[in-house]
Enzyme design. Structure first.
Site, PDB file in Angstrom:
ATOM      1  N   ARG A  24     132.142  83.477  71.596  1.00 51.70           N
ATOM      2  CA  ARG A  24     131.155  82.600  72.228  1.00 51.70           C
ATOM      3  C   ARG A  24     130.693  81.488  71.280  1.00 51.70           C
ATOM      4  NH1 ARG A  24     128.489  84.913  76.939  1.00 51.70           N
ATOM      5  NH2 ARG A  24     130.114  86.112  77.922  1.00 51.70           N
ATOM      6  N   ARG A  28     125.497  78.470  74.517  1.00 54.37           N
ATOM      7  CA  ARG A  28     124.109  78.015  74.699  1.00 54.37           C
ATOM      8  C   ARG A  28     123.262  77.914  73.445  1.00 54.37           C
ATOM      9  NH1 ARG A  28     122.911  82.193  79.353  1.00 54.37           N
ATOM     10  NH2 ARG A  28     124.345  83.273  77.967  1.00 54.37           N
ATOM     11  N   ARG A  37     125.617  70.985  79.426  1.00 52.04           N
ATOM     12  CA  ARG A  37     125.391  72.026  80.430  1.00 52.04           C
ATOM     13  C   ARG A  37     124.370  71.612  81.478  1.00 52.04           C
ATOM     14  NH1 ARG A  37     124.777  75.142  83.839  1.00 52.04           N
ATOM     15  NH2 ARG A  37     124.701  77.416  83.818  1.00 52.04           N
ATOM     16  N   ASP A  74     136.213  81.177  81.159  1.00 51.53           N
ATOM     17  CA  ASP A  74     135.545  82.469  81.311  1.00 51.53           C
ATOM     18  C   ASP A  74     136.553  83.510  81.780  1.00 51.53           C
ATOM     19  OD1 ASP A  74     132.581  83.454  81.227  1.00 51.53           O
ATOM     20  OD2 ASP A  74     133.541  84.533  82.868  1.00 51.53           O
ATOM     21  N   TYR A 150     133.547  94.168  87.063  1.00 47.57           N
ATOM     22  CA  TYR A 150     132.745  93.057  87.606  1.00 47.57           C
ATOM     23  C   TYR A 150     132.987  92.876  89.102  1.00 47.57           C
ATOM     24  CZ  TYR A 150     130.874  91.091  83.275  1.00 47.57           C
ATOM     25  OH  TYR A 150     130.172  90.885  82.127  1.00 47.57           O
TER      26      TYR A 150
END
Ligand code: CP3
Length: 343
Positions: A24, A28, A37, A74, A150
């Site tokens: 990652r 963010r 973003r 992703d 998921y």
């Protein structure tokens, strides 16, 4: 690519200073990421813009001069392409509007069409164009098990109760689904390689949900199916594969298999004892606890150097975090870690 410390490490060579990248690394915690973003309400829409993906993948490289870049995308692009209706809503992570709730949902699943994720391969091409020549790009996918979890749960969850129930009630259909996902991952990674990636990482982020035996039957078996296909295919056979198993119940040294070049260690693993067992057989990547980056500089420096000292002589060491960096970490703290590695 001959000068890449990262690729040297994956082929079990020693570097006097270990290569570093981290999970990652584009994300963010970077203000320059937030800047881009904020133009998108759904994270997935951003992943579908190849130029933006390239720009985001390069941000941490420009800032920290890392030794490898990772494709900006992703793991959930595959279930999205299977029409499970993925969206990322503000502050709650991924959600599927059409999750897999019954065996019938698996029977009526559409065939995975690699063209449906063409935006990912365009992102690979665009990123490769912009990266320095000797800087490798890592492609990736989720493990079949992690993607299934998921898809059945319909999103993230603390206990994955629906997934565990499905596993108990419909083990055969779940395994059919895992095989479908494994084949989809193969086609997906193959096309990433054709588009230019230099190494592959498989994220089994929900390995920790499974007992020792279930890990074998529902996760590892299907990850091996995937890596066997990659190794049998001349397009992908020479591409090193890194496997990340998040805190599995099984001992790491008991779950490794031939097709893998490198194992990425979760921060709960003891890198020192694992290194003794795997020396000259597998490269190792890891495994600083990302929480350390929330603490004082001195602790970051010491904990980073501790790992580097243990791994100093290990043939094939890549410095990484033991899981993804979190949004609350300050970029200056990352710089302390990188300086400690390169001192
Ligand atoms: O630098 C990189 O590593 C970027 C590429 C990347 C992302 N996700 C971007 C992303 C990679 C390799 C991933 C993998 C991924 N995605 C995993 C496996 C790694 C792990 O952490 O175990 C998993 C489980 C996912 C699924 C996923 N994607 C979740 C659970 C979330 C929400 C996370 C949260 O904390 O809210 C995402 C979104 C996501 N993927 C973001 C990024 C940068 C944040 C999205 C945003 O800006 O809102």
């Amino acid at each position: 690519m001959n000068n890449s410390k990262f690729l040297k490490a994956l082929s079990l060579q020693t570097n006097s200073i270990p290569p570093v990248w981290f999970m990652r690394q584009a994300g963010r915690y970077l203000p320059e990421y937030q800047e881009i973003r904020k133009n998108y309400s759904n994270f997935l829409d951003m992943c579908k813009q190849p130029k933006t993906c390239a720009e985001l993948a390069l941000q941490p490289i420009d800032r920290f001069d890392l030794d490898a870049s990772i494709l900006f995308s992703d793991i959930l692009t595959i279930p999205d392409a299977l029409n499970l209706g993925l969206a990322f809503h503000e502050g709650e992570g991924p959600r599927f509007s059409n999750p897999i709730s019954s065996p019938q949902d698996i029977k009526k699943l559409i065939r995975f069409d690699v063209n449906a994720v063409d935006y990912v391969f365009k992102a690979v091409e665009e990123t490769k164009k912009q990266l320095p020549k000797d800087l490798p790009l890592i492609g990736f996918c989720g493990s079949p098990w992690t993607l299934a979890a998921y898809a059945i749960e319909g999103g993230g969850s603390k206990d994955f109760r629906k997934t565990k129930k499905f596993m108990k009630e419909h083990p055969d259909e779940l395994q059919e689904f895992l095989e479908i996902l494994s084949n989809a991952c193969y086609e997906y990674l193959r096309q990433q390689v054709l588009s230019g990636v230099n190494a592959l990482q498989i994220f089994d982020s929900w390995a920790d949900l499974l007992s020792d035996k279930d890990l074998e039957d529902f996760s590892l078996r299907y990850t091996r199916l995937l890596t066997n296909q990659l190794k049998a295919d001349p397009v992908t056979s020479n591409i090193p594969i890194i496997l990340f198993e998040k805190a599995p119940k099984k001992k790491i040294t008991d779950l490794i298999f031939e097709d893998i070049s490198c194992i990425s260690l979760h921060w709960q693993e003891d890198i020192e004892s694992i290194a003794l067992n795997l020396k000259n057989k597998y490269a190792l990547q890891g495994n600083l606890d990302p929480h350390v980056l929330l603490g004082p500089d001195e602790t970051i420096w010491n904990e980073t150097q501790k790992i580097c000292t243990i791994m100093n002589e290990y043939p094939g060491f890549v410095f990484n975090l033991g899981h993804g960096i979190t949004p609350d970490i300050k970029p200056e703290k990352v710089k302390v870690m990188i300086d400690a590695i390169r001192k």
